[in-house]
Every structure is written in structure tokens, then in C-alpha cells.
Enzyme design. Sequence first.
Site, PDB file in Angstrom:
ATOM      1  N   TYR A   1      -4.199 -60.035 -85.086  1.00 24.53           N
ATOM      2  CA  TYR A   1      -4.495 -58.933 -86.331  1.00 24.53           C
ATOM      3  C   TYR A   1      -3.735 -59.488 -87.513  1.00 24.53           C
ATOM      4  CZ  TYR A   1      -3.781 -54.630 -89.028  1.00 24.53           C
ATOM      5  OH  TYR A   1      -3.721 -53.706 -89.942  1.00 24.53           O
TER       6      TYR A   1
ATOM      7  N   GLY B   1     -16.134 -48.955 -94.401  1.00 26.51           N
ATOM      8  CA  GLY B   1     -15.038 -48.763 -93.474  1.00 26.51           C
ATOM      9  C   GLY B   1     -14.408 -47.223 -93.659  1.00 26.51           C
TER      10      GLY B   1
ATOM     11  N   ARG C   1     -20.481 -46.005 -88.252  1.00 22.65           N
ATOM     12  CA  ARG C   1     -20.670 -44.738 -87.578  1.00 22.65           C
ATOM     13  C   ARG C   1     -21.896 -44.149 -87.952  1.00 22.65           C
ATOM     14  NH1 ARG C   1     -14.872 -42.047 -87.002  1.00 22.65           N
ATOM     15  NH2 ARG C   1     -13.609 -44.151 -87.001  1.00 22.65           N
TER      16      ARG C   1
ATOM     17  N   GLN D   1      -8.773 -43.826 -90.606  1.00 19.89           N
ATOM     18  CA  GLN D   1      -7.676 -43.157 -91.146  1.00 19.89           C
ATOM     19  C   GLN D   1      -7.510 -43.110 -92.620  1.00 19.89           C
ATOM     20  OE1 GLN D   1      -3.712 -44.594 -89.734  1.00 19.89           O
ATOM     21  NE2 GLN D   1      -2.728 -42.658 -90.030  1.00 19.89           N
TER      22      GLN D   1
ATOM     23  N   ASP E   1     -19.900 -46.836 -93.538  1.00 21.33           N
ATOM     24  CA  ASP E   1     -19.312 -47.165 -91.988  1.00 21.33           C
ATOM     25  C   ASP E   1     -20.545 -47.494 -91.005  1.00 21.33           C
ATOM     26  OD1 ASP E   1     -16.165 -46.118 -91.148  1.00 21.33           O
ATOM     27  OD2 ASP E   1     -17.889 -46.609 -89.545  1.00 21.33           O
TER      28      ASP E   1
END
Length: 312
Positions: free
Chosen positions: A142, A8, A36, A12, A34
Site C-alpha cells: 500500500y 470510490g 458497488r 469511509q 463506485d
Amino acid sequence: MSKILVLGSCGQIGTELVLALRQKFGNENVVAADLRDEYPDILNNGAYVKLDALDRPAVRSYIIDEQIKEVYLLAALLSAKAEKNPDFAWKLNMEGLFTILDLAKEGHINKIFWPSSIAVFGPTTPADYTPQHTIMEPSTVYGISKQAGERWCEYYHNKFGVDVRSIRYPGLISYKSLPGGGTTDYAVEIFYKAKAEGKFTSFLSAGTTLPMMFMDDAIRGTLELMAAPAEKIKIRSAYNLAGCSFTPAELADEIQQYLPEFEIDYAPDFRQAIADSWPNSIDDSNAQKDWGWKAHFDTKALVKVMLDNVTA
Ligand code: NAD
Ligand code: AKB
């Protein structure tokens, strides 16, 4: 030097954490991972692997084959995104954690960092100077996932001796990468809008106080927690950590010290209810006592560094 994986890593926190870990342990020893395909340019000083935290067999093979000994598990849906997609948020926020905890239980990993959040607290928690041990009835998916994660971390430590460490991060403020869908994101967006347009519409009301922290403090705290001798880590759920607290109006006032023309208005949306359920400020005396935590950035310092570094 054993290898470290940050799963991850393109978000940020991950972007800055990977850079800090590479500076401390060497570029070749810290792998960024990640979901991505593309990773941020600033992470091109070391290895990157595309890995889905929900693909348990793939994560297991990678960690075992590459002899990864330390994992920072950051993949999650944050508060605002999680409210829009509760089923998936629960799945992502819990299943990835079990994969990593099990690898540690089996002896493949020596140490885990998994971040919790001030979202573990809820509307019945004392809101000011919220203690480490207190009423915790989170009202967001969350927060429920973070609270459950904390319980599982402590359980794996007590039952199986897993060395897992965690921090209840407040809202994090940074300029190297953008936030990923939380309730505290307004406090980053405001700087970009202030620079680009001279005005900002806050999705939280003027008087909403929340605990916040500049990213440098969060990264330093994370490295300090992970470097502390195991016997000093008395809390295996997650440590309270405080930086500073402010409202959107107070943040705007501070920005106006540098940009007097800056204007703010308010249009609270569904995130207001999330913010209203969270503390105003945090008591982090356990982290101070156990492993010497101390924040360096107050609101004034954070605003200056953000305005110095954010570009329109
Ligand atoms: P982010 O949304 O900015 O980044 C999350 C990263 O995880 C993204 O790069 C995303 O692509 C990746 N990811 C998502 N699903 C994945 C999957 N299945 N497999 C692999 N990667 C995946 O989040 P962040 O702000 O960096 O937060 C990281 C962690 O810290 C989260 O657990 C979050 O709950 C926690 N936290 C963050 C804050 C904050 O203010 N940023 C505060 C408290 C806690
Ligand atoms: C969010 O707003 O969801 C995060 C957090 C405090 O966990 N920034």
C-alpha cells in the site's frame, strides 16, 4: 457549474466527501460512482453511477460524455487488505490513477484530488513530527503504491500542467461509514465495541502511537486544498496533514472517562508490523503555510463526538 465525480464514493471517506461536496456545489453537480451495485442510503440525494475504476474505456467515456471537470479518485485497497492481495492492490491503486491523470493531460478534466497516506513513510523515516520532505522507504505494498502515485502526480503536474492535489491522510476516524480494511481501523471499531459490549481486543499493542484525524477535519482540509488558488499549491506530490496522535491504551483511557467499565486487551496481529513502520506524529507546517490548514479536533474532542454518535 461544472460537474464533479467521486470515484470510490461508497467507502469511509467517499460517503462523507460526496455529502460535503453536494452541500457546497449542489446535489445535481456531484455524481457518486463506485464498483458497488447498491449505494448507501445517505447518498440518495444525488446521482449514482456504477463504474469500475479499472475499466479504463468506461471511465473515459463517462467522464468525457458527461463533461466531468473535477474528479476525486478514492478507489483503492487499504494497507491491511493490500498486504493480503499485493498484485491486485498494485493494479487497483495505480491503474485507476493513470486513467484519470491521462484524461487531465488530454484536457478533459481540470482538477484532480487523489489521496495519499502516512503509509508513504517507512521504518527508516524519522517517526516523531515526521517532516514533509524526508526519508521515504515504505515497507508495505500500500505504501509503495501511494509513494509511486505521489511521484506520478508530481510528474504529470510538472510535465503536462495537470492540476492534481493530494493529502497524506492519517488514520481517519468517523461514524457515518465504516473503514475499509486499514491498519488504523481499530480506532473506529473500538467505539462500536465499547458501546455494544463494553470491551475491545486491539489488534495493535497498547503503546503503538499513530497519527489520526477526525473525518470532519479531513473533509474540510480536502475542500480547502481543492478551493485554494493553484499558485498556493507548492507541493504536487501530497501534503502532510496532522490531526492528533494516540496509542490504543490512551484512546481506551479517554473512552473510560465516559464509560468507566470499558475494558481493553491486546492481541497484536500482522497489522502490528505495518503500524510499527509508520510515524508517530506528523509535521504539517507546509500545509499550514501554503493554504492555511489547521486541525480542529484533538483526541478528547474526537472521542466525545464518536461516543455521542456511535450506536451499539
Ligand atoms: P474504503 O475502502 O472505505 O472505500 C473505497 C471505495 O472504493 C469502496 O466503496 C469500494 O467499493 C470502492 N472501490 C473499490 N474498487 C473499486 C473500483 N475498481 N472501482 C470503483 N470503486 C471501487 O476506503 P477509504 O477509507 O474511503 O479511502 C479512500 C481513499 O483514501 C483511498 O485511496 C485510501 O488509500 C485513502 N486513505 C484513506 C485513509 C483512511 O483512514 N480511511 C487514510 C489515508 C488514505
Ligand atoms: C490504513 O490504515 O491503511 C489507512 C491509512 C492510514 O492509509 N487508514
